[in-house]
Motif scaffolding. Structure first.
Motif, mmCIF file in Angstrom:
data_model
loop_
_atom_site.group_PDB
_atom_site.id
_atom_site.type_symbol
_atom_site.label_atom_id
_atom_site.label_comp_id
_atom_site.label_asym_id
_atom_site.label_seq_id
_atom_site.Cartn_x
_atom_site.Cartn_y
_atom_site.Cartn_z
ATOM 1 N N GLU A 212 -6.211 -11.433 -5.727
ATOM 2 C CA GLU A 212 -6.609 -10.529 -4.647
ATOM 3 C C GLU A 212 -5.435 -9.669 -4.188
ATOM 4 O O GLU A 212 -5.614 -8.497 -3.840
ATOM 5 N N GLN A 213 -4.228 -10.254 -4.173
ATOM 6 C CA GLN A 213 -3.052 -9.474 -3.797
ATOM 7 C C GLN A 213 -2.814 -8.342 -4.791
ATOM 8 O O GLN A 213 -2.423 -7.231 -4.404
ATOM 9 N N ARG A 214 -3.027 -8.620 -6.065
ATOM 10 C CA ARG A 214 -2.859 -7.577 -7.070
ATOM 11 C C ARG A 214 -3.860 -6.446 -6.853
ATOM 12 O O ARG A 214 -3.504 -5.262 -6.937
ATOM 13 N N ILE A 215 -5.117 -6.816 -6.573
ATOM 14 C CA ILE A 215 -6.138 -5.792 -6.319
ATOM 15 C C ILE A 215 -5.778 -4.983 -5.082
ATOM 16 O O ILE A 215 -5.890 -3.750 -5.059
ATOM 17 N N ARG A 216 -5.307 -5.677 -4.019
ATOM 18 C CA ARG A 216 -4.914 -4.973 -2.791
ATOM 19 C C ARG A 216 -3.750 -4.023 -3.047
ATOM 20 O O ARG A 216 -3.698 -2.918 -2.519
ATOM 21 N N LEU A 217 -2.816 -4.453 -3.894
ATOM 22 C CA LEU A 217 -1.682 -3.598 -4.216
ATOM 23 C C LEU A 217 -2.134 -2.355 -4.955
ATOM 24 O O LEU A 217 -1.650 -1.243 -4.685
ATOM 25 N N THR A 220 -3.634 -0.073 -2.454
ATOM 26 C CA THR A 220 -2.594 0.540 -1.619
ATOM 27 C C THR A 220 -1.904 1.683 -2.345
ATOM 28 O O THR A 220 -1.633 2.742 -1.775
ATOM 29 N N ILE A 221 -1.608 1.473 -3.630
ATOM 30 C CA ILE A 221 -0.967 2.529 -4.417
ATOM 31 C C ILE A 221 -1.873 3.757 -4.504
ATOM 32 O O ILE A 221 -1.422 4.899 -4.398
ATOM 33 N N GLU A 222 -3.165 3.512 -4.678
ATOM 34 C CA GLU A 222 -4.114 4.631 -4.728
ATOM 35 C C GLU A 222 -4.138 5.388 -3.403
ATOM 36 O O GLU A 222 -4.142 6.615 -3.377
ATOM 37 N N GLN A 223 -4.117 4.631 -2.291
ATOM 38 C CA GLN A 223 -4.122 5.270 -0.979
ATOM 39 C C GLN A 223 -2.839 6.067 -0.749
ATOM 40 O O GLN A 223 -2.859 7.160 -0.188
ATOM 41 N N LEU A 224 -1.708 5.497 -1.198
ATOM 42 C CA LEU A 224 -0.439 6.207 -1.060
ATOM 43 C C LEU A 224 -0.447 7.502 -1.859
ATOM 44 O O LEU A 224 0.115 8.521 -1.422
ATOM 45 N N ALA A 225 -1.056 7.461 -3.017
ATOM 46 C CA ALA A 225 -1.144 8.677 -3.825
ATOM 47 C C ALA A 225 -1.947 9.754 -3.095
ATOM 48 O O ALA A 225 -1.583 10.935 -3.101
ATOM 49 N N LYS A 226 -3.040 9.345 -2.433
ATOM 50 C CA LYS A 226 -3.838 10.307 -1.668
ATOM 51 C C LYS A 226 -3.035 10.883 -0.503
ATOM 52 O O LYS A 226 -3.080 12.082 -0.225
ATOM 53 N N GLN A 227 -2.308 10.004 0.189
ATOM 54 C CA GLN A 227 -1.500 10.481 1.314
ATOM 55 C C GLN A 227 -0.395 11.421 0.834
ATOM 56 O O GLN A 227 -0.078 12.413 1.496
ATOM 57 N N HIS A 228 0.204 11.089 -0.300
ATOM 58 C CA HIS A 228 1.243 11.959 -0.851
ATOM 59 C C HIS A 228 0.683 13.336 -1.177
ATOM 60 O O HIS A 228 1.313 14.368 -0.907
ATOM 61 N N PHE A 515 0.275 -17.800 2.147
ATOM 62 C CA PHE A 515 -1.082 -17.927 1.623
ATOM 63 C C PHE A 515 -2.102 -17.133 2.437
ATOM 64 O O PHE A 515 -3.290 -17.207 2.175
ATOM 65 N N SER A 516 -1.654 -16.400 3.441
ATOM 66 C CA SER A 516 -2.587 -15.633 4.260
ATOM 67 C C SER A 516 -2.984 -14.341 3.555
ATOM 68 O O SER A 516 -2.177 -13.718 2.862
ATOM 69 N N ARG A 517 -4.210 -13.935 3.776
ATOM 70 C CA ARG A 517 -4.680 -12.669 3.222
ATOM 71 C C ARG A 517 -4.426 -11.507 4.171
ATOM 72 O O ARG A 517 -4.691 -10.360 3.830
ATOM 73 N N ASP A 518 -3.930 -11.816 5.356
ATOM 74 C CA ASP A 518 -3.673 -10.764 6.331
ATOM 75 C C ASP A 518 -2.508 -9.880 5.895
ATOM 76 O O ASP A 518 -1.636 -10.298 5.131
ATOM 77 N N VAL A 519 -2.514 -8.662 6.424
ATOM 78 C CA VAL A 519 -1.367 -7.780 6.231
ATOM 79 C C VAL A 519 -0.161 -8.396 6.929
ATOM 80 O O VAL A 519 -0.272 -8.876 8.054
#
Length: 700
Positions: A212-217, A220-228, A515-519
């Protein structure tokens, strides 16, 4: 030479534990006693099993040797002797593993290496140990099996009846040895299987979390690309920049959570809640905190300081005798410091002062509370990389920050107590607010981490409305003090109360968990009015940004695993109230100072002679002259101790003992909290205008 008997009355004692040779519980060193009664008070000898040599002389004797020390041990029978030989060989193998693994226990090196990961690491080591036991038992079974085979071969070649009886007896004894060793191996297999079954589910959860962390990463990279891309468009004038947290409904882009829904964990003293975006088309205006950056400063201030020197220092040699002590009472070299005093660090709380300027203009007290809450969180944003310790102020030391012409406020701090260390702070803004606080720092070094607990109350009053806000700070924890990379976490809760309107905001700083899924560094909260009705949801991180979402409807949701009923808040799209400024270039070599922090120790004229900018050891450290700074630091601390001794001697000789009386602050009972607090009594800025510092003590 000690010759104990390993019969029912004999024993081996290890660290107060009774040892059963069939249980193979013999780590190192081995303690030898004649009787069980001697275990509590007498030891006949010790030997380190990890380097010991184990031999058998005859059917009942065992020889343990280690260098120049030899012990001859005698058992009642060959069977009992072999039981002890097996136990000692297993213990020796375990002792060697324990010795080799000690160098691997290097502590936590990253924020991820916390108790959960340590527990997993310990489990893997235990399983590895059990596997080694199985390997040792396998070797012993092979050895005893070969001996049994030889006995059987000899039995087949017997000719005399008398000799036959002796050989049959030997076969029976060796069969017994084989059975004991086989049972030990079976028990080790059972232990290994039990551990594997117990922890298999946990490993599955860990694996799922990493996926799940890999998917979240990736998201996040996709979102950063949009913001850039949005930033590039904004710079080229091709389109507006869409702030983080807003929803671009025209293109139908999804927000950070699936189905435009955000889920927040339950707070201990407040109901759990879920926020649901009501209408993606009803975007609210985002508060872009660039106002401060756009102001044209009337005075050009410095943008860098000398790079931090690369000095090596053995931290453990200094800290090993300091466990459990107050940090303020530990003599520390400047190698652990940053070139700012605690008074200057306290002044850094004002870095995002424009949040309070905006709060002045709010029409409702609940909306104003959101800005106050964002301001309270923003004060922690400078700590995320700041692992160095600020200088402990000398008693009577002051620090002023006069930004009245540039940003509309002026700030004054004074060290009003040394043990415990306490600083009083007062800020006046001509833009409509006043802030004051007295903070006492309580800190404890616990070996692997350092807890910093700010004690005291922060007051904020708005001039026009009379709204008076009160809150306290959360606990800061510095991890990996001895081994590994230092990192800081903030945890606890902040309750902000408006004593005029009775509005409240309960903020929760979620502690980091591997082990938390929180940010990481997550902060959540709810703003309620005097009747307990929720008006806004606060969300964000203490090192990056804070948002607020206006609640349009609330309802009861499902029951949590703890038995608490969740509240579902339907909200409008979030507003970004605060966003952290990027660090200046080369910040990693300048103690990770922000733009404001770089200016705090900049020399200024007309300040009081007790100002932190004039402290010589701090100035030498900033210049990179650390050896000279350490000498100067010792001189200043000894000078302060000499002043205290003179005061104590005056009291001893019968004179009235008068402790330190703050120069610019006075102690009064706070009408809001009932606490005794130092408040500004006036006179400092008038003395500065006249340049009359005759009342100031000579502390430098």
């Amino acid at each position: 030479m000690v010759i104990p008997k390993f019969a029912s009355k004999g024993c081996c004692c290890l660290s107060g534990d009774r040892v059963n040779p069939e249980g193979f519980m013999l780590p190192f060193p081995l303690f030898l006693c004649r009787t069980q009664a001697e275990m509590a008070h007498t030891c006949r000898g010790t030997i380190n099993l990890s380097t010991a040599h184990i031999e058998t002389e005859d059917s009942c004797n065992i020889v343990l040797s280690n260098g120049g020390r030899t012990y001859h041990l005698k058992a009642n029978s060959e069977v009992e002797r072999q039981r002890w030989v097996t136990a000692l060989e297993l213990a020796k193998a375990k002792a060697i593993r324990m010795r080799n693994n000690q160098s691997d226990d290097s502590g936590d090196e990253e924020p991820a290496s916390q108790s959960d990961k340590g527990e997993l690491h310990g489990t893997l080591k235990t399983l590895s140990s059990k596997l080694e036991d199985l390997s040792t038992c396998n070797d012993l079974i092979a050895k005893h099996g070969a001996a049994l085979q030889r006995s059987l071969s000899e039995l087949e070649n017997l000719k005399l009846p008398a000799e036959s009886g002796e050989k049959i007896k030997a076969v029976n004894e060796r069969a017994t040895l084989f059975r004991i060793t086989s049972n030990a191996m079976i028990n080790a297999c059972r232990d290994f299987l039990d551990l594997a079954e117990t922890h298999s589910r946990k490993w599955q959860r860990v694996l799922q979390y990493e996926r799940e962390q890999r998917i979240r990463l990736e998201e996040t990279i996709e979102q950063l690309a949009k913001q850039h891309n949005s930033l590039e468009r904004a710079c080229r004038g091709l389109g507006p920049f869409v702030p983080t947290g807003s929803v671009q409904s025209a293109k139908g882009e999804a927000s950070d959570e699936d189905e435009e829904t955000e889920y927040f964990d339950a707070m201990e003293d407040a109901p759990a809640f879920i926020t649901v975006t009501a209408d993606p088309n009803s975007n609210q205006t985002s508060y872009n905190e660039s106002t401060c950056k756009d102001l044209l400063q009337k005075k050009r201030r410095r943008t860098r300081i000398p790079d931090k020197p690369n000095y090596s220092l053995n931290l453990w040699s200094i800290m090993k005798n300091c466990i459990g002590k107050e940090l303020s009472k530990i003599p520390m070299p400047v190698n652990f410091n940053e070139p700012l005093s605690m008074l200057q660090r306290l002044t850094e709380d004002l870095e995002y002062h424009e949040l309070l300027d905006k709060a002045v203009k709010c029409e409702s007290s609940t909306e104003q509370m959101c800005f106050v809450a964002a301001f309270s969180v923003s004060s922690y944003s400078t700590t995320v990389h700041r692992t160095a310790k600020p200088f402990n102020p000398l008693l009577g030391e002051t620090y002023e920050l006069d930004r009245l012409d540039e940003f509309g406020f002026r700030s004054l701090c004074e060290q009003v107590s040394h043990h415990p260390p306490a600083a009083a702070h007062h800020v006046y803004s001509k833009r409509g607010w006043t802030l004051w606080q007295e903070i006492t720092i309580a800190s404890k070094f616990r070996g692997k981490y350092l807890s910093i607990m700010p004690l005291g109350t922060i007051h904020l009053e708005f001039h026009s409305s009379g709204n008076h806000y009160v809150w306290r700070k959360v606990t800061s924890t510095v991890h990996n003090i001895i081994v590994g990379k230092l990192w800081i976490d903030q945890s606890g809760e902040i309750e902000i109360v408006n004593h005029k309107s009775k509005d409240k905001c309960q903020l929760k700083f979620t502690p980091y968990s591997y082990f938390s899924r929180d940010v990481p560094r997550k902060v959540t909260g709810v703003v309620t009015d005097a009747d307990g009705k929720a008006h806004y949801v606060m969300s964000g991180t203490w090192d990056e940004k804070m948002e607020c979402s206006k609640i349009v409807q609330s309802s009861h949701g499902s029951t949590s695993s703890e038995g608490k009923q969740k509240t579902v808040y339907q909200t409008l799209s979030p507003k970004v109230l605060w966003k952290k400024y990027p660090l200046p270039e080369n910040a990693e070599n300048m103690y990770f100072f922000s733009d404001l922090a770089l200016t705090l120790n900049e020399p200024e004229e007309r300040v009081a002679p007790t100002d932190s900018r004039l402290r010589p050891d701090q100035r030498l450290m900033e210049s990179g002259r650390w050896d000279e700074a350490n000498v100067e630091k010792q001189r200043l601390e000894e000078k302060q101790r000499a002043v205290r001794r003179r005061r104590e001697f005056s009291a001893f000789t019968g004179k009235d003992y008068e402790g330190y009386i703050p120069l610019w602050f006075e102690r009064k009972v706070d009408p809001m909290t009932g606490e005794l607090i130092c408040v500004y009594k006036g006179g400092y800025w008038e003395a500065k205008d006249k340049q009359d510092w005759s009342m100031c003590p000579d502390i430098f």
